[in-house]
Design a protein around this motif. Structure first.
Motif, mmCIF file in Angstrom:
data_model
loop_
_atom_site.group_PDB
_atom_site.id
_atom_site.type_symbol
_atom_site.label_atom_id
_atom_site.label_comp_id
_atom_site.label_asym_id
_atom_site.label_seq_id
_atom_site.Cartn_x
_atom_site.Cartn_y
_atom_site.Cartn_z
ATOM 1 N N ILE A 195 0.840 -1.199 0.000
ATOM 2 C CA ILE A 195 0.000 0.000 0.000
ATOM 3 C C ILE A 195 0.872 1.245 0.000
ATOM 4 N N GLY A 196 0.309 2.327 -0.534
ATOM 5 C CA GLY A 196 0.910 3.646 -0.427
ATOM 6 C C GLY A 196 0.042 4.497 0.479
ATOM 7 N N ILE A 197 0.632 5.527 1.073
ATOM 8 C CA ILE A 197 -0.108 6.364 2.022
ATOM 9 C C ILE A 197 0.302 7.826 1.878
ATOM 10 N N ASN B 175 -4.980 15.695 9.844
ATOM 11 C CA ASN B 175 -5.357 14.548 10.685
ATOM 12 C C ASN B 175 -6.035 13.436 9.894
ATOM 13 N N ASP B 176 -5.756 13.367 8.593
ATOM 14 C CA ASP B 176 -6.475 12.427 7.720
ATOM 15 C C ASP B 176 -5.476 11.670 6.845
ATOM 16 N N LEU B 177 -5.064 10.481 7.307
ATOM 17 C CA LEU B 177 -4.113 9.644 6.578
ATOM 18 C C LEU B 177 -4.888 8.659 5.713
ATOM 19 N N ARG B 178 -4.581 8.650 4.416
ATOM 20 C CA ARG B 178 -5.336 7.817 3.475
ATOM 21 C C ARG B 178 -4.447 6.816 2.750
ATOM 22 N N VAL B 179 -5.086 5.751 2.308
ATOM 23 C CA VAL B 179 -4.443 4.788 1.415
ATOM 24 C C VAL B 179 -4.507 5.354 0.008
ATOM 25 N N VAL C 216 -8.275 -4.195 1.167
ATOM 26 C CA VAL C 216 -8.007 -2.766 1.365
ATOM 27 C C VAL C 216 -8.084 -2.038 0.027
ATOM 28 N N GLN C 217 -8.624 -0.827 0.023
ATOM 29 C CA GLN C 217 -8.776 -0.062 -1.214
ATOM 30 C C GLN C 217 -8.271 1.358 -1.035
ATOM 31 N N ARG C 218 -7.928 1.963 -2.173
ATOM 32 C CA ARG C 218 -7.599 3.386 -2.174
ATOM 33 C C ARG C 218 -8.748 4.163 -1.518
ATOM 34 N N ALA C 219 -8.393 5.237 -0.811
ATOM 35 C CA ALA C 219 -9.333 6.152 -0.149
ATOM 36 C C ALA C 219 -9.728 5.690 1.244
ATOM 37 N N TRP C 220 -9.378 4.459 1.643
ATOM 38 C CA TRP C 220 -9.642 4.075 3.014
ATOM 39 C C TRP C 220 -8.778 4.940 3.935
ATOM 40 N N ASN D 149 7.870 3.856 9.577
ATOM 41 C CA ASN D 149 8.476 2.625 10.075
ATOM 42 C C ASN D 149 7.462 1.486 10.133
ATOM 43 N N ALA D 150 6.246 1.803 10.552
ATOM 44 C CA ALA D 150 5.225 0.770 10.711
ATOM 45 C C ALA D 150 4.734 0.232 9.372
ATOM 46 N N ILE D 151 4.572 1.109 8.379
ATOM 47 C CA ILE D 151 4.000 0.706 7.095
ATOM 48 C C ILE D 151 5.059 0.192 6.122
#
Length: 458
Positions: free
Chosen positions: A116-118, A124-128, A142-146, A169-171
């Protein structure tokens, strides 16, 4: 007899003294210690750069490759010597080294991550941003925009540096993570995503829209890497479908495309180019003055029957290398408009893999210019229309801001100049805070270093 014995004794003492003096006064330095295999690889990496690097003349004579940990350090170390006319700062941000086993996976489109990319849409809005279908995230649905609400129990509600470091680090560098996602309908789901090896699918989407009296072909292409035969077959299939639908216009989405093989960029350009430019110059590849015999000119060889007069390309800071080259080489042959939140990466140069031990080194070795001899876009391409990346919408949604702007231009002919419609600058800063976990590459695999060395030695 006594005299002879005395003379013999004195002669012996003299000779012995001379031998001692010779040993005492000998200034011949001791032999140097043996060179380690690691240092040999670093020395060879520099030797290669002194022959193949586009700015080889600017590397200092006293440059010491052994000060670096590995060939990647050597390649990074030569970057400051890439001074280019018209630019204050060094332009090379890409020369690198990589273990051959790692590169073989990357170049063939094999990844070992979550898939996934992020990006932060707002503070305060982290998206895929994208999901690889064959990855662990893709298989989990999982899909884009989640929206990512929590990672390993930590709330992701601010784009400060501590949170960004934690997220990266986590992703990107963990073997697994527990992630709480919020879907567009407001529902949430907890998933454990693991890093796995999978085959990337760079062509994310191709479709046709019938709107406003136009038939618009749309394709999302996230890289020019992967199995080249497979990719060429996908291009052929896509443009056959576009031709059957009778498209009148084309939108190519390369907002997350960090580049890849020159050969795949050429293939796509040959499908896009209008019939009138068939046989004309596509681009020229130029090496340094040592390697002039490898300069080449590539002409268009039209493929398929799609013949559109204009193209809109969706771009961002993560658009680089081969995808930027596509913009540049098509401009003299058709109307090309660009839409996106910020300028592209600015990489008009490329390289080829050069083996050194169990490494490959990639010193920037050539530049690509279009048929108008344009190719110094080290500052990137500025969008013709500045529009936010619609991270709240999935791929192909006609309400997604960048796609909507492109379609609006095609249907109405209205495209405000850069600055006419801007993102909220705070949102843009948040959007740019997270790095894209992809290399930005323009790789020419039509050349081998053995060919280059043979030319130099002759």
């Amino acid at each position: 007899m006594k005299r002879i014995l005395t003379l013999s004794l004195l002669l012996g003492l003299f000779i012995s003294s001379c031998k001692k003096d010779k040993g005492t006064d000998d200034t011949t330095p001791p032999p140097p210690p043996p060179v380690s295999a690691a240092d040999k690889v670093k020395d060879t990496s520099l030797m290669i750069a002194r022959e193949a690097y586009l700015w080889y003349k600017q590397i200092p004579a006293n440059f010491n490759p052994r000060q670096f940990a590995d060939p990647d350090g050597v390649m990074t170390g030569i970057r400051p010597y890439s001074k280019e006319p018209g630019f204050t700062n060094p332009v090379d941000r890409w020369s690198f080294g990589i273990l051959q086993s790692e590169w073989d996976d990357i170049s063939s489109g094999i990844s070992g991550d979550f898939g996934i990319g992020i990006f932060f849409r707002t503070e305060n809005d982290l998206r895929v941003t994208y999901v690889e279908p064959a990855s662990s995230a893709g298989k989990a649905g999982v899909q884009r925009a989640w929206r990512i609400m929590k990672i390993n129990g930590r709330n992701i509600n601010v784009a400060d540096q501590a949170t960004i470091d934690f997220v990266v680090n986590a992703i990107y560098y963990s073997t697994s993570a527990d992630i709480n996602f919020q879907k567009p309908d407001g529902s949430t789901v907890d998933l454990t995503i693991a890093a796995t090896s999978y085959q990337e699918q760079p062509l994310v989407l191709d479709t046709v829209y019938n709107t406003g009296g136009k038939k618009i072909g749309y394709m999302v292409l996230n890289s020019f890497l992967g199995d080249q035969t497979t990719m060429k077959n996908r291009f052929q299939q896509t443009f056959s479908e576009f031709a059957a639908a009778g498209i009148t216009d084309l939108v190519v989405d390369v907002r997350y495309n960090g580049g890849g093989y020159v050969a795949l960029q050429e293939e796509l350009a040959n499908y896009i180019v209008p019939n009138a430019s068939n046989g004309n110059v596509m681009y020229k590849q130029v090496y340094n003055d040592i390697l002039q015999e490898f300069n080449r000119t590539v002409n268009f060889s039209k493929k398929g029957t799609v013949n559109v007069p204009k193209m809109v390309m969706l771009i961002s800071r993560n658009t680089a290398s081969a995808s930027e080259a596509l913009i540049n080489l098509m401009k003299p042959h058709m109307e090309v408009k660009t839409v996106g939140p910020n300028t592209t990466n600015g990489k008009p140069v490329g390289y080829f893999p050069i083996p050194v031990g169990n490494w490959y080194v990639f010193p920037v070795s050539s530049r690509l210019v279009n048929s108008a001899n344009e190719g110094s876009y080290f500052n990137g391409f500025t969008p013709d229309k500045i529009v936010a990346d619609g991270l709240d919408k999935q791929w192909g949604d006609l309400q997604e801001s960048m796609l909507a702007a492109a379609v609006n231009y095609i249907v109405t002919g209205t495209l405000r100049a850069a600055g006419g419609e801007t993102m909220n600058m705070e949102d843009l800063r948040n959007y740019e805070k997270l790095p894209m976990n992809k290399r930005k590459v323009l790789v020419d695999d039509s050349r081998t270093y053995s060919e280059i060395r043979k030319a130099i030695l002759n």
